[in-house]
Structure formats: C-alpha cells, structure tokens
Design a protein around this motif. Structure first.
Motif, PDB file in Angstrom:
ATOM      1  N   SER A  28       0.856  -1.187   0.000  1.00 30.16           N
ATOM      2  CA  SER A  28       0.000   0.000   0.000  1.00 30.16           C
ATOM      3  C   SER A  28       0.888   1.231   0.000  1.00 30.16           C
ATOM      4  N   ARG A  29       0.245   2.397   0.004  1.00 27.35           N
ATOM      5  CA  ARG A  29       0.952   3.669   0.103  1.00 27.35           C
ATOM      6  C   ARG A  29       0.368   4.546   1.208  1.00 27.35           C
ATOM      7  N   GLU A  30      -0.458   3.980   2.060  1.00 30.88           N
ATOM      8  CA  GLU A  30      -1.216   4.803   2.998  1.00 30.88           C
ATOM      9  C   GLU A  30      -0.896   4.572   4.464  1.00 30.88           C
ATOM     10  N   ASP A  31      -0.161   3.524   4.804  1.00 26.74           N
ATOM     11  CA  ASP A  31       0.049   3.210   6.213  1.00 26.74           C
ATOM     12  C   ASP A  31       1.354   3.770   6.775  1.00 26.74           C
ATOM     13  N   GLY A  32       2.278   4.125   5.927  1.00 30.56           N
ATOM     14  CA  GLY A  32       3.575   4.594   6.390  1.00 30.56           C
ATOM     15  C   GLY A  32       3.617   6.072   6.673  1.00 30.56           C
ATOM     16  N   PHE A  33       4.828   6.586   6.975  1.00 31.96           N
ATOM     17  CA  PHE A  33       5.003   8.000   7.256  1.00 31.96           C
ATOM     18  C   PHE A  33       4.874   8.835   5.984  1.00 31.96           C
ATOM     19  N   ASP A  34       5.210   8.244   4.847  1.00 28.40           N
ATOM     20  CA  ASP A  34       5.134   8.936   3.560  1.00 28.40           C
ATOM     21  C   ASP A  34       3.997   8.328   2.763  1.00 28.40           C
ATOM     22  N   ASP A  35       2.925   9.124   2.543  1.00 26.46           N
ATOM     23  CA  ASP A  35       1.750   8.580   1.863  1.00 26.46           C
ATOM     24  C   ASP A  35       1.943   8.427   0.359  1.00 26.46           C
ATOM     25  N   GLU A  36       3.149   8.722  -0.127  1.00 27.81           N
ATOM     26  CA  GLU A  36       3.448   8.501  -1.537  1.00 27.81           C
ATOM     27  C   GLU A  36       4.422   7.339  -1.737  1.00 27.81           C
ATOM     28  N   ALA A  37       4.938   6.798  -0.639  1.00 28.47           N
ATOM     29  CA  ALA A  37       5.938   5.733  -0.726  1.00 28.47           C
ATOM     30  C   ALA A  37       5.285   4.365  -0.576  1.00 28.47           C
ATOM     31  N   GLU A  47       4.901   0.643   0.768  1.00 30.38           N
ATOM     32  CA  GLU A  47       5.279  -0.142   1.935  1.00 30.38           C
ATOM     33  C   GLU A  47       4.698  -1.542   1.795  1.00 30.38           C
ATOM     34  N   VAL A  48       5.353  -2.488   2.454  1.00 32.51           N
ATOM     35  CA  VAL A  48       4.850  -3.854   2.480  1.00 32.51           C
ATOM     36  C   VAL A  48       4.095  -4.050   3.790  1.00 32.51           C
ATOM     37  N   ASN A  49       2.984  -4.779   3.738  1.00 27.99           N
ATOM     38  CA  ASN A  49       2.164  -5.042   4.916  1.00 27.99           C
ATOM     39  C   ASN A  49       2.076  -6.542   5.152  1.00 27.99           C
ATOM     40  N   ILE A  50       2.308  -6.963   6.382  1.00 28.09           N
ATOM     41  CA  ILE A  50       2.120  -8.367   6.721  1.00 28.09           C
ATOM     42  C   ILE A  50       1.065  -8.463   7.819  1.00 28.09           C
ATOM     43  N   PHE A  51       0.337  -9.575   7.818  1.00 27.63           N
ATOM     44  CA  PHE A  51      -0.748  -9.784   8.773  1.00 27.63           C
ATOM     45  C   PHE A  51      -0.559 -11.148   9.447  1.00 27.63           C
ATOM     46  N   ASP A  97      18.840   7.664   3.966  1.00 30.70           N
ATOM     47  CA  ASP A  97      19.337   7.843   2.608  1.00 30.70           C
ATOM     48  C   ASP A  97      19.161   6.578   1.770  1.00 30.70           C
ATOM     49  N   THR A  98      18.050   5.872   1.993  1.00 34.02           N
ATOM     50  CA  THR A  98      17.741   4.689   1.203  1.00 34.02           C
ATOM     51  C   THR A  98      16.664   5.029   0.185  1.00 34.02           C
ATOM     52  N   GLU A  99      16.710   4.363  -0.947  1.00 38.17           N
ATOM     53  CA  GLU A  99      15.731   4.621  -1.994  1.00 38.17           C
ATOM     54  C   GLU A  99      14.415   3.924  -1.669  1.00 38.17           C
ATOM     55  N   GLU A 100      13.312   4.592  -1.992  1.00 38.65           N
ATOM     56  CA  GLU A 100      11.999   4.018  -1.745  1.00 38.65           C
ATOM     57  C   GLU A 100      11.796   2.774  -2.608  1.00 38.65           C
ATOM     58  N   PHE A 101      10.869   1.921  -2.148  1.00 40.36           N
ATOM     59  CA  PHE A 101      10.534   0.747  -2.947  1.00 40.36           C
ATOM     60  C   PHE A 101       9.890   1.173  -4.264  1.00 40.36           C
ATOM     61  N   VAL A 102      10.175   0.414  -5.302  1.00 45.85           N
ATOM     62  CA  VAL A 102       9.546   0.622  -6.612  1.00 45.85           C
ATOM     63  C   VAL A 102       9.067  -0.730  -7.104  1.00 45.85           C
ATOM     64  N   TYR A 133       3.422  -2.873   9.001  1.00 41.93           N
ATOM     65  CA  TYR A 133       3.927  -2.373   7.725  1.00 41.93           C
ATOM     66  C   TYR A 133       5.409  -2.030   7.841  1.00 41.93           C
ATOM     67  N   TYR A 134       6.067  -2.010   6.689  1.00 41.84           N
ATOM     68  CA  TYR A 134       7.472  -1.618   6.633  1.00 41.84           C
ATOM     69  C   TYR A 134       7.704  -0.826   5.357  1.00 41.84           C
ATOM     70  N   GLU A 135       8.335   0.338   5.489  1.00 41.43           N
ATOM     71  CA  GLU A 135       8.727   1.140   4.333  1.00 41.43           C
ATOM     72  C   GLU A 135      10.155   1.623   4.535  1.00 41.43           C
ATOM     73  N   LYS A 136      10.812   1.970   3.448  1.00 40.29           N
ATOM     74  CA  LYS A 136      12.170   2.488   3.549  1.00 40.29           C
ATOM     75  C   LYS A 136      12.145   3.855   4.234  1.00 40.29           C
ATOM     76  N   ASP A 137      13.152   4.119   5.056  1.00 41.10           N
ATOM     77  CA  ASP A 137      13.247   5.364   5.817  1.00 41.10           C
ATOM     78  C   ASP A 137      14.112   6.359   5.047  1.00 41.10           C
ATOM     79  N   ASP A 138      13.516   7.493   4.651  1.00 47.70           N
ATOM     80  CA  ASP A 138      14.268   8.518   3.914  1.00 47.70           C
ATOM     81  C   ASP A 138      15.433   9.063   4.724  1.00 47.70           C
ATOM     82  N   ASP A 139      15.316   9.033   6.057  1.00 48.34           N
ATOM     83  CA  ASP A 139      16.387   9.562   6.897  1.00 48.34           C
ATOM     84  C   ASP A 139      17.664   8.733   6.783  1.00 48.34           C
TER      85      ASP A 139
END
Length: 278
Positions: free
Chosen positions: A138-147, A149-153, A202-207, A194-200
């Motif tokens: 998704s793109r809605e659960d992380g700190f960046d709503d444009e990045a 993220e992977v979600n596990i349940f 200096d890692t590239e966002e998932f694509v 959820y897990y997304e790459k952290d911009d702080d």
C-alpha cells in the motif's frame, strides 16, 4: 602605512599558524572478549536439525585486525529436560555446526562453550511463532503517503504473552532492518504490520519489481528486552537522548563473572516469506 599593514597581516598569519598544535587524544579501550552468535532458528516446515554457532573475539574500534574467528573451542547445547547433548563441530573458521539438533517448543536448552581455559554458559527456551496470513502492499500506512510499503498480517495467540522480532531486507541490500513487538496491547488480535524504507537513512523508496525478504520470529521476553535496546542504540546518535548503556547478553562466565562474553544465545521459531512489489 602599506608596509605597516603588511607587517601586521604577516604577524597575524604566523600567530594562527603557531596555534595549530597537534593534540593527542587517549581513546579508551575495552578488553577483548569472546563474542557469541548463537541464534538457533527453527524455520517452520523444516526439521531444524542443522544449526550453526559463530565465535569470534572483539577488537578495539580502531583495530585493523580482520580475522578474529575463534577456533579450537568446545561447543555444545543440552536439552535441560532429558540431558541430550548436541555437540557443535569446529569448522576451522569460527563456525561450529551440528546436523542433529532437535528443537522442541517451550523446551529449555543450555549452551556451554569452553575456550582458552574459560567456560561460558547461557540458558534459553525455544519459542513458537504464529503464521503470516497475508502480505500485500500500500501507500497509505507509512510515514510517507506517496511511498510504497509492504504489509504483513498475523494473528496473535490468546491468553499468553508473545514477543516478536521482524527482519526486513530488500534483495540486493547489504544489511537488513529489524523491528520488535510486544503483544501487551494487541493480545489475541489480528496484527497488521507495515514496513517502508526510511528517507532519513538515505535509502531509496521501494519501486515495482523490488523484492523484499521477510522473517517473523517468536522470541522470549528476555531476548525481547535485549534486542529492543540494541535496535534503539543502532538507530544512530541522539544528542538529546540518554547515554547508551553497556549491553550484556545472556552468555555468562560462572567462575569469572567479569570475563563475560558478548552476544546472545537465543532459540526461536521463524516463518519466512518474500514479496515482490507490483
């Protein structure tokens, strides 16, 4: 006047140059210690009989020594209920392996290492883990709503205390990220994580096309308390935070307590999965 001005500039320049003294700073050093990497992880769907323990020696921060592997040690793990011993054979490179380990959920085991005239020991319990029931993006659960993220349940078991360790690593990345969870406020519920790459960092966002490897471990409360501090300390220097504490694992030296070992002896059940972003 020009001559006086030039003389003054020359005097100031020489003054600044003369102030460039070399300062020698004494850097504190700690004694070299045995370092134990003893993570006996039982992946669901396997027998869990093949396990490896790694031993090395710690070195000062500025030491350039590259080969710190410990060989010639004696390593064994004992089932505390029936006394069965699993001997880990020296591979000659700091690794000690066995192909006969028998993992049992909720069973206590004791690690014993004999090295350089000293004996080190640690006791832990093999913890179970629940299954991952769903993975999506998704793109809605992380700190960046444009990045991305992977979600596990997964569903947390009821009426028991559970502690979890997450390991996320995009294929091609050098190092993984670790996160921890205590089920105190989510006991018995389905848990989305959820897990997304952290911009702080200096890692590239998932694509789309990126593949991430995921591991979910069931861990003991003692190991949770240890790894939680370790994760916090590895997150970088906080000028306004508390001073990092010396973090001790569970590998003790019964006859010489001051000569304890670094590292931790843990026993966990783990589920693994991979996800490709779309």
């Amino acid at each position: 006047m020009k001559t006086l001005f030039k003389t003054a500039i020359l005097f100031l320049t020489l003054s600044f140059i003369s102030c460039e003294d070399v300062i020698d700073v004494d850097v504190q050093t700690a004694p070299s210690r045995l370092t134990v990497e003893a993570s006996l992880d039982w992946e669901k769907g396997t027998t869990g009989n093949e396990q490896t323990i790694k031993l090395s020696m710690s070195t000062p921060f500025f030491d350039t020594t590259t080969n710190t592997a410990v060989t010639g040690a004696s390593v064994k793990v004992t089932n505390d209920s029936n006394g069965t011993e699993f001997v880990f054979t020296d591979q000659g490179n700091g690794e000690y392996s066995t192909s006969s380990f028998v993992p049992v959920i909720d069973q206590s085991y004791t690690l014993e290492i004999q090295h350089d005239g000293e004996t080190y020991s640690a006791t832990e319990t093999m913890m179970s883990v629940t299954d991952i029931t769903e993975i999506n993006q998704s793109r809605e659960d992380g700190f960046d709503d444009e990045a991305l993220e992977v979600n596990i349940f997964f569903t947390d078991p009821e009426e028991e205390d559970n502690y979890y360790l997450f390991r996320f690593q995009e294929q091609g990345d050098l190092l993984p990220d670790f996160e921890d969870l205590d089920d105190e406020f989510v006991n018995g519920n389905e848990i989305p994580w959820y897990y997304e790459k952290d911009d702080d960092d200096d890692t590239e966002e998932f694509v789309p096309g990126d593949v991430i490897d995921i591991a979910l471990y069931g861990i003991s409360e003692d190991y949770y308390n240890y790894i939680r501090i370790l994760i916090e300390q590895s997150g970088g220097v906080d000028l306004f935070g508390t001073i990092p504490v010396a973090l001790k694992g569970n590998c003790i030296n019964p006859t010489n307590p001051d000569n304890y070992a670094h590292g931790y002896f843990r026993l966990t059940q783990v589920v693994r999965a991979s996800y490709e972003f779309e």
